[in-house]
Design a protein around this motif. Structure first.
Motif, short mmCIF file in Angstrom:
data_model
loop_
_atom_site.label_atom_id
_atom_site.label_comp_id
_atom_site.label_asym_id
_atom_site.label_seq_id
_atom_site.Cartn_x
_atom_site.Cartn_y
_atom_site.Cartn_z
N ALA A 259 0.80 -1.23 0.00
CA ALA A 259 0.00 0.00 0.00
C ALA A 259 0.83 1.27 0.00
O ALA A 259 0.28 2.36 0.09
CB ALA A 259 -0.93 0.00 1.21
N VAL A 260 2.15 1.14 -0.10
CA VAL A 260 3.02 2.32 -0.11
C VAL A 260 3.50 2.57 -1.53
O VAL A 260 4.12 1.69 -2.15
CB VAL A 260 4.21 2.14 0.84
CG1 VAL A 260 5.09 3.40 0.85
CG2 VAL A 260 3.73 1.83 2.26
N THR A 261 3.21 3.75 -2.05
CA THR A 261 3.58 4.09 -3.43
C THR A 261 4.58 5.25 -3.44
O THR A 261 4.73 5.96 -2.44
CB THR A 261 2.33 4.51 -4.24
OG1 THR A 261 1.90 5.82 -3.79
CG2 THR A 261 1.20 3.51 -4.04
N PRO A 262 5.27 5.47 -4.56
CA PRO A 262 6.22 6.58 -4.65
C PRO A 262 5.57 7.95 -4.44
O PRO A 262 6.26 8.92 -4.09
CB PRO A 262 6.77 6.45 -6.08
CG PRO A 262 6.60 5.01 -6.42
CD PRO A 262 5.32 4.61 -5.76
N ASN A 263 4.27 8.05 -4.65
CA ASN A 263 3.58 9.33 -4.48
C ASN A 263 3.24 9.64 -3.02
O ASN A 263 2.82 10.76 -2.71
CB ASN A 263 2.29 9.34 -5.30
CG ASN A 263 2.56 9.28 -6.79
OD1 ASN A 263 3.56 9.82 -7.27
ND2 ASN A 263 1.69 8.62 -7.53
N ASP A 264 3.39 8.66 -2.14
CA ASP A 264 3.10 8.90 -0.73
C ASP A 264 4.28 9.61 -0.07
O ASP A 264 5.43 9.20 -0.23
CB ASP A 264 2.84 7.57 0.00
CG ASP A 264 1.62 6.85 -0.53
OD1 ASP A 264 0.62 7.54 -0.83
OD2 ASP A 264 1.66 5.61 -0.66
N ASP A 265 3.99 10.65 0.68
CA ASP A 265 5.04 11.42 1.34
C ASP A 265 5.41 10.77 2.68
O ASP A 265 5.31 11.40 3.74
CB ASP A 265 4.57 12.86 1.54
CG ASP A 265 5.70 13.78 1.97
OD1 ASP A 265 6.88 13.43 1.74
OD2 ASP A 265 5.40 14.84 2.57
N VAL A 266 5.81 9.50 2.61
CA VAL A 266 6.18 8.77 3.82
C VAL A 266 7.43 7.94 3.54
O VAL A 266 7.77 7.68 2.38
CB VAL A 266 5.04 7.84 4.30
CG1 VAL A 266 3.81 8.65 4.69
CG2 VAL A 266 4.70 6.78 3.26
N LYS A 267 8.08 7.50 4.60
CA LYS A 267 9.24 6.61 4.49
C LYS A 267 8.85 5.25 5.07
O LYS A 267 8.30 5.18 6.17
CB LYS A 267 10.43 7.19 5.28
CG LYS A 267 11.67 6.30 5.34
CD LYS A 267 12.36 6.20 4.00
CE LYS A 267 13.62 5.32 4.08
NZ LYS A 267 14.71 5.98 4.85
N LEU A 268 9.11 4.19 4.32
CA LEU A 268 8.80 2.84 4.77
C LEU A 268 10.06 2.22 5.39
O LEU A 268 11.10 2.13 4.74
CB LEU A 268 8.33 1.98 3.59
CG LEU A 268 8.03 0.51 3.89
CD1 LEU A 268 6.81 0.38 4.79
CD2 LEU A 268 7.82 -0.27 2.60
#
Length: 293
Positions: free
Chosen positions: A245-254
């Motif tokens: 559910a984490v995409t390059p467009n999300d402003d988060v760090k996995l």
């Protein structure tokens, strides 16, 4: 013996009182009495022990055994009624959890569209735990399910599709964003944003808290993955989330979780073992099966 006789018997086994059963079904007490007699005659056995002085009954050992069978029979009849009703609508009743629906299912749309199956899809979007219960109850014929544990392979036909990892997402401005991995025990004092009950994430979160001996503070729960990611990106808290559910467009760090026993996010296409797929459902399953292999 009639189907209604079974319903009367199951309720009598539960309430153990003829009068209360008659009141529940809005029939006369002799109706219940004769129904139970028909059941006993059909099975050639005594199922209840009558207490004439107190108008109550107790189940004999045979009665207790048959009660379990009768419940199963009535449940199967209910599932059959729903299946027949659904088949008459010529629809594919599909359980589709939000994360799988948004981040995994779209890759199959071109093939489903080419096979002209999109028009038959009737999707239900809820957490995997809820959809599993609906599948077993016959409310759904097919479901894409996420799990971190083993599903019931005796009740379900399971087609493995994909396996993803769980991680911790943090804001790009969070001090942890400088790292690539973290132990769950290191973030015990952090505020968490979490997905609601019914998502596989809840079970994994419980596993991590139990193994680490820490229970972090959950400040907010939601059934919307996009809201969860937005709150994390604004540094309201951190969250457990599958990397699917984490995409390059999300402003988060996995961040990878340092835990050798960490469960994975497994995706299956599932349907009941005793369910006979309609032709359009066979086409649907074939598309997923071919791509999985």
């Amino acid at each position: 013996m009639q189907i209604k006789d079974l319903e009367y018997f199951v309720k009598l086994a539960e309430l153990q009182n003829f009068t209360q059963v008659a009141q529940y079904f809005k029939v006369s007490q002799p109706t219940i009495t004769y129904a139970i007699k028909r059941v006993e005659e059909a099975l050639d056995g005594q199922l209840i022990q009558r207490d004439q002085s107190h108008h109550a009954i107790s189940l004999t050992p045979d009665g207790a055994q048959f009660s379990a069978h009768a419940k199963h029979i009535l449940n199967e009849l209910q599932v059959a009624r729903i299946e027949i009703k659904n088949n008459a609508r010529a629809k594919i009743f599909l359980g589709l959890p939000p994360i799988i629906g948004n981040y995994y299912f779209p890759q199959y749309i071109p093939q489903l569209n080419q096979a002209r199956l999109i028009q038959y899809l009737h999707t239900h979007s809820r957490g995997s735990e809820y959809l599993l219960s609906q599948l077993l109850a016959g409310e759904l014929n097919l479901a894409l399910l996420a799990t971190s544990t083993q599903l019931d392979a005796q009740a379900l036909k399971l087609i493995p599709l994909a396996q993803k990892s769980f991680g911790i997402i943090v804001s790009q401005q969070h001090p942890l964003a400088k790292r690539d991995s973290v132990a769950f025990s290191e973030i015990a004092d952090e505020d968490f944003v979490a997905l609601d009950e019914g998502f596989v994430h809840t079970a994994v979160f419980d596993v991590l808290t139990a193994s680490s001996g820490h229970k972090p503070n959950i400040i907010y729960q939601t059934d919307d993955v996009n809201i969860l990611k937005k709150m994390v990106s604004q540094n309201a808290g951190i969250a457990l989330l599958t990397d699917l559910a984490v995409t390059p467009n999300d402003d988060v760090k996995l961040l990878r979780i340092k835990n050798d026993d960490l469960p994975s996010f497994k995706i299956y296409l599932a349907y009941r073992h005793d369910y006979i797929l309609a032709p359009i459902e066979q086409q649907f399953v074939a598309i997923f099966t071919q791509k999985a292999h």
